[in-house]
Write a protein that holds these residues in place. Structure first.
Motif, mmCIF file in Angstrom:
data_model
loop_
_atom_site.group_PDB
_atom_site.id
_atom_site.type_symbol
_atom_site.label_atom_id
_atom_site.label_comp_id
_atom_site.label_asym_id
_atom_site.label_seq_id
_atom_site.Cartn_x
_atom_site.Cartn_y
_atom_site.Cartn_z
ATOM 1 N N PRO A 107 -25.961 18.401 -53.584
ATOM 2 C CA PRO A 107 -26.030 19.390 -54.664
ATOM 3 C C PRO A 107 -27.442 19.771 -55.088
ATOM 4 C CG PRO A 107 -25.619 17.233 -55.590
ATOM 5 C CD PRO A 107 -25.657 17.051 -54.091
ATOM 6 N N HIS A 108 -28.469 19.144 -54.479
ATOM 7 C CA HIS A 108 -29.837 19.469 -54.893
ATOM 8 C C HIS A 108 -30.805 19.120 -53.769
ATOM 9 C CE1 HIS A 108 -32.911 19.872 -58.271
ATOM 10 N NE2 HIS A 108 -33.634 19.491 -57.226
ATOM 11 N N ALA A 109 -31.214 20.139 -53.028
ATOM 12 C CA ALA A 109 -32.170 19.962 -51.936
ATOM 13 C C ALA A 109 -33.324 20.936 -52.117
ATOM 14 C CB ALA A 109 -31.491 20.197 -50.585
ATOM 15 N N HIS A 110 -34.361 20.779 -51.276
ATOM 16 C CA HIS A 110 -35.503 21.696 -51.224
ATOM 17 C C HIS A 110 -35.866 21.893 -49.757
ATOM 18 C CE1 HIS A 110 -36.706 21.951 -55.523
ATOM 19 N NE2 HIS A 110 -36.169 20.737 -55.605
ATOM 20 N N VAL A 111 -35.047 22.639 -49.026
ATOM 21 C CA VAL A 111 -35.270 22.749 -47.584
ATOM 22 C C VAL A 111 -36.510 23.564 -47.253
ATOM 23 C CG1 VAL A 111 -32.806 22.464 -47.094
ATOM 24 C CG2 VAL A 111 -33.775 24.778 -47.270
ATOM 25 N N HIS B 9 -32.692 24.429 -53.735
ATOM 26 C CA HIS B 9 -33.592 25.172 -54.605
ATOM 27 C C HIS B 9 -34.720 25.721 -53.744
ATOM 28 C CE1 HIS B 9 -31.998 23.698 -58.589
ATOM 29 N NE2 HIS B 9 -31.352 22.943 -57.712
ATOM 30 N N VAL B 10 -35.030 26.998 -53.931
ATOM 31 C CA VAL B 10 -36.030 27.666 -53.108
ATOM 32 C C VAL B 10 -37.062 28.296 -54.037
ATOM 33 C CG1 VAL B 10 -36.426 29.456 -51.372
ATOM 34 C CG2 VAL B 10 -34.321 28.099 -51.306
ATOM 35 N N SER B 11 -38.315 27.947 -53.828
ATOM 36 C CA SER B 11 -39.377 28.362 -54.747
ATOM 37 C C SER B 11 -39.619 29.865 -54.692
ATOM 38 C CB SER B 11 -40.671 27.618 -54.417
ATOM 39 O OG SER B 11 -40.519 26.231 -54.684
ATOM 40 N N VAL B 12 -39.726 30.452 -55.890
ATOM 41 C CA VAL B 12 -40.032 31.873 -56.063
ATOM 42 C C VAL B 12 -41.132 31.973 -57.112
ATOM 43 C CG1 VAL B 12 -39.143 34.109 -56.832
ATOM 44 C CG2 VAL B 12 -37.661 32.568 -55.519
ATOM 45 N N GLY B 13 -42.254 32.606 -56.773
ATOM 46 C CA GLY B 13 -43.338 32.708 -57.740
ATOM 47 C C GLY B 13 -44.567 33.316 -57.123
#
Length: 422
Positions: free
Chosen positions: A63-67, A124-128
């Motif tokens: 339920p919570h990864a950072h591929v 979760h995929v970083s956006v910024g």
């Protein structure tokens, strides 16, 4: 590989509760379950697998990864070992990464999850401003290839501020992320100068987009930081209609039990789920504590006592936030037993049924009519299967065999070879 029109019989396994179990899968679903140690002769054309010495489970979930960050630990080591150090180094990694680099990392991670029998992944995929939309672009491309094998949810994970005039650019990027394929909204309100305002802004944006919300919440052992309380109150007050999860909630584990109970009650009443991430939190937290170090886990006892839905994940896979990590939900279950003091059954539930419930994907289990997403893990009992975490697993997706190999065959992130059960 059997297709959805054929039948696959899995015989002679142990169920997670310890009893014998055999199942038959047809048309992508479980069509029969036998728990008395026997089953009728298979029909013509049915592929039969003898699973003696294995525990047959519903497919695991992450339920919570950072591929988008996975497998970067060797190139971007965390010099301080703490969260701030991981964030700084990770930004350097993103600045040097193309969308194609991120896609390759994501493909390798998705392949590793599938090989372990983890057939639902929320990443979760970083956006910024430090990465733009490159991470979303790369992960979405990888996810499209893996859609037949794994249910993938993509959280557009922004950095504060999202609230106020200063947050306009971040909000615009997050909206664009959904146009590209994001499915959930995320953020880190506790790192904002005004956590309550940031939480409210993210909740408002998720409502505008009509999307579920999953926030990085209170990833600190500072007892003064309990922004999850703001989240629970706002969800209850606004009647937010979509699922909400609070990931980490570390500081909840270091405040007095009476305060834990109060916050847990608010979470239960508001319907906010909590996702514990034991390995990364054990690695990052308490670095500056010289003795009697807090374990860095959330308040599991209080959450369970209040009836909060609790899931668990692995979080990071060999990146600056956690140089270990094997893309295996059984690793998180093991740590919930050893560090979180959960019983084996509850720890397993946190990476299977409860994780799937939080994600809103099939949580029916080993029952007739359920989607035939299954994994057989070597072991004589659920405890032994979790403890040994043997990677020679048999993975079934929608009634079709998709993996019967150790992780080594997946190391380059290729889609699995088709294999036939003998």
């Amino acid at each position: 590989m059997t297709d959805e029109a054929g039948s696959l019989r899995l015989e002679g396994a142990a169920a997670p509760d310890g009893g014998p179990i055999s199942v038959e899968c047809t048309g992508g679903r479980i069509t029969a379950v036998w728990r008395d140690g026997s089953s009728p002769p298979p029909g013509a054309g049915t592929v039969v697998a003898d699973l003696a010495g294995h525990v047959l489970m519903p497919a695991l979930a992450e339920p919570h990864a950072h591929v988008d960050k996975a497998y970067t630990a060797d190139d971007y080591a965390n010099p301080t070992g703490d969260l701030d150090g991981a964030i700084r180094v990770s930004m350097l990694s993103f600045a040097a990464s193309t969308a194609e680099d991120i896609e390759r990392r994501a493909r390798r991670a998705f392949a590793a999850y599938v090989a372990k029998g983890c057939l639902a992944v929320r990443t979760h995929v970083s956006v910024g401003p430090f990465v733009g939309l490159r991470s979303i672009e790369g992960v979405v491309r990888a996810a499209r290839d893996f859609e037949p094998l794994v249910d993938i949810q993509i959280v557009a994970h922004g950095s504060p501020p999202t609230s106020g005039a200063q947050g306009a650019d971040q909000c615009a990027l997050l909206r664009d992320a959904f146009d590209l394929g994001a499915t959930h909204l995320g953020g880190t309100p506790y790192r904002s100068e005004d956590p309550a305002a940031e939480t409210a802004a993210l909740l408002e944006l998720a409502g505008e987009l009509g999307r579920p919300l999953d926030l990085h919440t209170d990833e600190t052992i500072d007892p003064a930081v309990v922004s999850v309380r703001d989240l629970a109150r706002l969800v209850a007050a606004t009647g937010f209609p979509h699922p909400v999860a609070a990931s980490h909630c570390v500081s909840l584990g270091v405040i007095p039990r009476a305060e834990q109970d109060e916050v847990a009650s608010l979470l239960a009443e508001s319907g906010v789920a909590v996702i514990s991430l034991p390995q990364t939190n054990l690695f990052l937290q308490s670095r500056d504590v010289s003795h009697a170090k807090p374990r860095g886990l959330t308040a599991l006892d209080a959450l369970y006592a209040a009836g909060v839905t609790v899931a668990a994940g692995g979080d990071n896979v060999q990146d600056p936030f956690n140089p270990m990590g094997r893309a295996d939900p059984l690793e998180a279950a093991c740590l919930l037993v050893t560090a979180g003091h959960l019983d084996v059954s509850s720890a397993f539930d946190a990476v299977s049924r409860s994780a799937r419930r939080v994600m809103g994907v099939n949580a029916e289990g080993l029952v007739e009519g359920a989607p035939a997403d299954l994994v057989a893990v070597p072991g004589r009992s659920l405890r032994e299967a979790i403890a040994e975490a043997d990677t020679n697993r048999i993975v079934v997706r929608r009634g079709a065999l998709v993996a019967r190999a150790a992780l080594g065959e997946w190391s380059e992130g290729r889609l699995p070879r088709e294999v036939q059960l003998a």
